[in-house]
Write a protein that holds these residues in place. Structure first.
Motif, PDB file in Angstrom:
ATOM      1  N   ILE A  80       0.833  -1.203   0.000  1.00  0.00           N
ATOM      2  CA  ILE A  80       0.000   0.000   0.000  1.00  0.00           C
ATOM      3  C   ILE A  80       0.867   1.252   0.000  1.00  0.00           C
ATOM      4  N   SER A  81       1.925   1.254   0.822  1.00  0.00           N
ATOM      5  CA  SER A  81       2.775   2.447   0.870  1.00  0.00           C
ATOM      6  C   SER A  81       3.512   2.662  -0.451  1.00  0.00           C
ATOM      7  N   LEU A  82       3.909   1.575  -1.133  1.00  0.00           N
ATOM      8  CA  LEU A  82       4.562   1.719  -2.432  1.00  0.00           C
ATOM      9  C   LEU A  82       3.595   2.282  -3.473  1.00  0.00           C
ATOM     10  N   VAL A  83       2.390   1.751  -3.503  1.00  0.00           N
ATOM     11  CA  VAL A  83       1.382   2.242  -4.437  1.00  0.00           C
ATOM     12  C   VAL A  83       1.026   3.693  -4.098  1.00  0.00           C
ATOM     13  N   ALA A  84       0.929   3.991  -2.799  1.00  0.00           N
ATOM     14  CA  ALA A  84       0.619   5.354  -2.384  1.00  0.00           C
ATOM     15  C   ALA A  84       1.699   6.324  -2.864  1.00  0.00           C
ATOM     16  N   GLY A  85       2.957   5.903  -2.777  1.00  0.00           N
ATOM     17  CA  GLY A  85       4.053   6.753  -3.253  1.00  0.00           C
ATOM     18  C   GLY A  85       3.942   7.042  -4.731  1.00  0.00           C
ATOM     19  N   LEU A  86       3.566   6.037  -5.505  1.00  0.00           N
ATOM     20  CA  LEU A  86       3.379   6.253  -6.937  1.00  0.00           C
ATOM     21  C   LEU A  86       2.185   7.155  -7.219  1.00  0.00           C
ATOM     22  N   ALA A  87       1.117   6.957  -6.467  1.00  0.00           N
ATOM     23  CA  ALA A  87      -0.095   7.733  -6.699  1.00  0.00           C
ATOM     24  C   ALA A  87       0.070   9.183  -6.258  1.00  0.00           C
ATOM     25  N   HIS A  88       0.867   9.434  -5.212  1.00  0.00           N
ATOM     26  CA  HIS A  88       1.066  10.820  -4.768  1.00  0.00           C
ATOM     27  C   HIS A  88       1.675  11.666  -5.879  1.00  0.00           C
ATOM     28  N   ALA A  89       2.480  11.047  -6.712  1.00  0.00           N
ATOM     29  CA  ALA A  89       3.118  11.791  -7.797  1.00  0.00           C
ATOM     30  C   ALA A  89       2.088  12.299  -8.806  1.00  0.00           C
ATOM     31  N   ARG A  90       0.963  11.605  -8.938  1.00  0.00           N
ATOM     32  CA  ARG A  90      -0.031  12.013  -9.928  1.00  0.00           C
ATOM     33  C   ARG A  90      -1.181  12.828  -9.325  1.00  0.00           C
ATOM     34  N   GLN A  91      -1.183  13.002  -8.013  1.00  0.00           N
ATOM     35  CA  GLN A  91      -2.266  13.758  -7.380  1.00  0.00           C
ATOM     36  C   GLN A  91      -2.212  15.229  -7.768  1.00  0.00           C
ATOM     37  N   THR A  92      -3.385  15.783  -7.969  1.00  0.00           N
ATOM     38  CA  THR A  92      -3.459  17.185  -8.358  1.00  0.00           C
ATOM     39  C   THR A  92      -3.857  18.092  -7.205  1.00  0.00           C
ATOM     40  N   ASP A  93      -4.494  17.544  -6.175  1.00  0.00           N
ATOM     41  CA  ASP A  93      -4.933  18.380  -5.061  1.00  0.00           C
ATOM     42  C   ASP A  93      -3.782  18.637  -4.106  1.00  0.00           C
ATOM     43  N   PRO A  94      -3.555  19.902  -3.762  1.00  0.00           N
ATOM     44  CA  PRO A  94      -2.494  20.229  -2.798  1.00  0.00           C
ATOM     45  C   PRO A  94      -2.985  20.014  -1.370  1.00  0.00           C
ATOM     46  N   PRO A  95      -2.080  19.871  -0.427  1.00  0.00           N
ATOM     47  CA  PRO A  95      -2.502  19.854   0.977  1.00  0.00           C
ATOM     48  C   PRO A  95      -3.054  21.235   1.345  1.00  0.00           C
ATOM     49  N   VAL A  96      -4.189  21.264   2.002  1.00  0.00           N
ATOM     50  CA  VAL A  96      -4.801  22.526   2.422  1.00  0.00           C
ATOM     51  C   VAL A  96      -5.257  22.415   3.876  1.00  0.00           C
ATOM     52  N   SER A  97      -5.349  23.555   4.511  1.00  0.00           N
ATOM     53  CA  SER A  97      -5.903  23.626   5.854  1.00  0.00           C
ATOM     54  C   SER A  97      -7.416  23.573   5.710  1.00  0.00           C
ATOM     55  N   LEU A  98      -8.047  22.629   6.392  1.00  0.00           N
ATOM     56  CA  LEU A  98      -9.495  22.539   6.261  1.00  0.00           C
ATOM     57  C   LEU A  98     -10.141  22.121   7.556  1.00  0.00           C
ATOM     58  N   ARG A  99     -11.398  22.477   7.665  1.00  0.00           N
ATOM     59  CA  ARG A  99     -12.262  22.015   8.746  1.00  0.00           C
ATOM     60  C   ARG A  99     -13.383  21.268   8.065  1.00  0.00           C
ATOM     61  N   TRP A 100     -13.652  20.044   8.560  1.00  0.00           N
ATOM     62  CA  TRP A 100     -14.730  19.305   7.928  1.00  0.00           C
ATOM     63  C   TRP A 100     -15.527  18.522   8.951  1.00  0.00           C
ATOM     64  N   SER A 101     -16.765  18.279   8.592  1.00  0.00           N
ATOM     65  CA  SER A 101     -17.692  17.498   9.407  1.00  0.00           C
ATOM     66  C   SER A 101     -18.420  16.551   8.459  1.00  0.00           C
ATOM     67  N   ALA A 102     -19.349  15.800   8.992  1.00  0.00           N
ATOM     68  CA  ALA A 102     -20.138  14.910   8.136  1.00  0.00           C
ATOM     69  C   ALA A 102     -21.085  15.702   7.237  1.00  0.00           C
ATOM     70  N   ARG A 103     -21.236  16.987   7.504  1.00  0.00           N
ATOM     71  CA  ARG A 103     -22.119  17.840   6.698  1.00  0.00           C
ATOM     72  C   ARG A 103     -21.412  18.539   5.548  1.00  0.00           C
ATOM     73  N   GLY A 104     -20.108  18.869   5.742  1.00  0.00           N
ATOM     74  CA  GLY A 104     -19.412  19.616   4.703  1.00  0.00           C
ATOM     75  C   GLY A 104     -18.035  20.051   5.163  1.00  0.00           C
ATOM     76  N   ARG A 168     -18.981   8.223  11.600  1.00  0.00           N
ATOM     77  CA  ARG A 168     -18.137   7.209  12.255  1.00  0.00           C
ATOM     78  C   ARG A 168     -16.663   7.463  11.955  1.00  0.00           C
ATOM     79  N   HIS A 169     -16.354   7.832  10.712  1.00  0.00           N
ATOM     80  CA  HIS A 169     -14.968   8.094  10.326  1.00  0.00           C
ATOM     81  C   HIS A 169     -14.412   9.283  11.125  1.00  0.00           C
ATOM     82  N   LEU A 170     -15.172  10.346  11.223  1.00  0.00           N
ATOM     83  CA  LEU A 170     -14.738  11.511  11.998  1.00  0.00           C
ATOM     84  C   LEU A 170     -14.574  11.157  13.476  1.00  0.00           C
ATOM     85  N   PHE A 171     -15.446  10.317  14.003  1.00  0.00           N
ATOM     86  CA  PHE A 171     -15.324   9.904  15.400  1.00  0.00           C
ATOM     87  C   PHE A 171     -14.040   9.109  15.608  1.00  0.00           C
ATOM     88  N   ARG A 172     -13.699   8.219  14.665  1.00  0.00           N
ATOM     89  CA  ARG A 172     -12.441   7.461  14.767  1.00  0.00           C
ATOM     90  C   ARG A 172     -11.236   8.407  14.737  1.00  0.00           C
TER      91      ARG A 172
END
Length: 185
Positions: A80-104, A168-172
């Protein structure tokens, strides 16, 4: 809608997370069946993340054939980490500061978009998973800024099962952050 009203609609009386992750929004028109497909895909992805992360939490429990299963799990983690490394190279979204909930979500976005704009919000739901979580969304508010604006998007339409999976994901995530703070302090 004002940013203050959007903030209240998305985050009042609900669990939210403040993080820096890869995220983005692409305005586009979604047909009802496309939005339904995105919801199904997102729900399956969140449930898979939960299975993987919960299995790591159970490592202390003795199980028959445990050593063999742990080696197999370690190999899968490495893959998974090897595939993730390959996929990170093709990602277009930059890291951003965000606040999120199950609503938005509220996040940094380079361009102002008019309220009511529909599209797909993408979020890296797990740091080890390169594939973004796609969610249908609508812009509630936009705050332009020469140094970088902000968008408030509501996940819409969401199926009830996807909304529950997001909660549930946010609670985890919250539970893990609390445990890390306790270990560190």
């Amino acid at each position: 809608m004002t940013p203050e009203r959007a903030e209240a609609q998305l985050f009042e009386q609900t669990l939210s997370s403040n993080v820096c992750l890869r995220a983005g929004f692409s305005p586009q028109t979604l047909a009802a069946d496309e939005a339904e497909r995105l919801c199904s895909q997102a729900e399956a992805q969140i449930n898979a993340i939960a299975l993987v992360e919960d299995s790591h939490a159970e490592e202390d429990e003795p199980i028959p054939g445990g050593a063999t299963l742990r080696r197999l799990e370690a190999k899968l983690d490495l893959l998974i980490s090897l595939v993730a490394g390959l996929a990170h190279a093709r990602q277009t979204d930059p890291p951003v500061s965000l606040r999120w909930s199950a609503r938005g979500a509220c996040f940094a976005h380079p361009q102002a978009l008019p309220p009511g704009s529909r599209g797909i919000f993408r979020l890296q739901a797990a740091v080890w998973l390169p594939e973004p979580l796609p969610l249908p969304a609508v812009v509630l508010a936009s705050q332009p800024d020469p140094d970088g604006g902000r968008l408030w998007v509501q996940f819409d339409p969401l199926t009830p099962t996807l909304a529950a999976a997001l909660e549930r994901h946010l609670f985890r995530l919250h539970r893990r952050a609390v445990a890390e703070r306790r270990r560190g302090g």
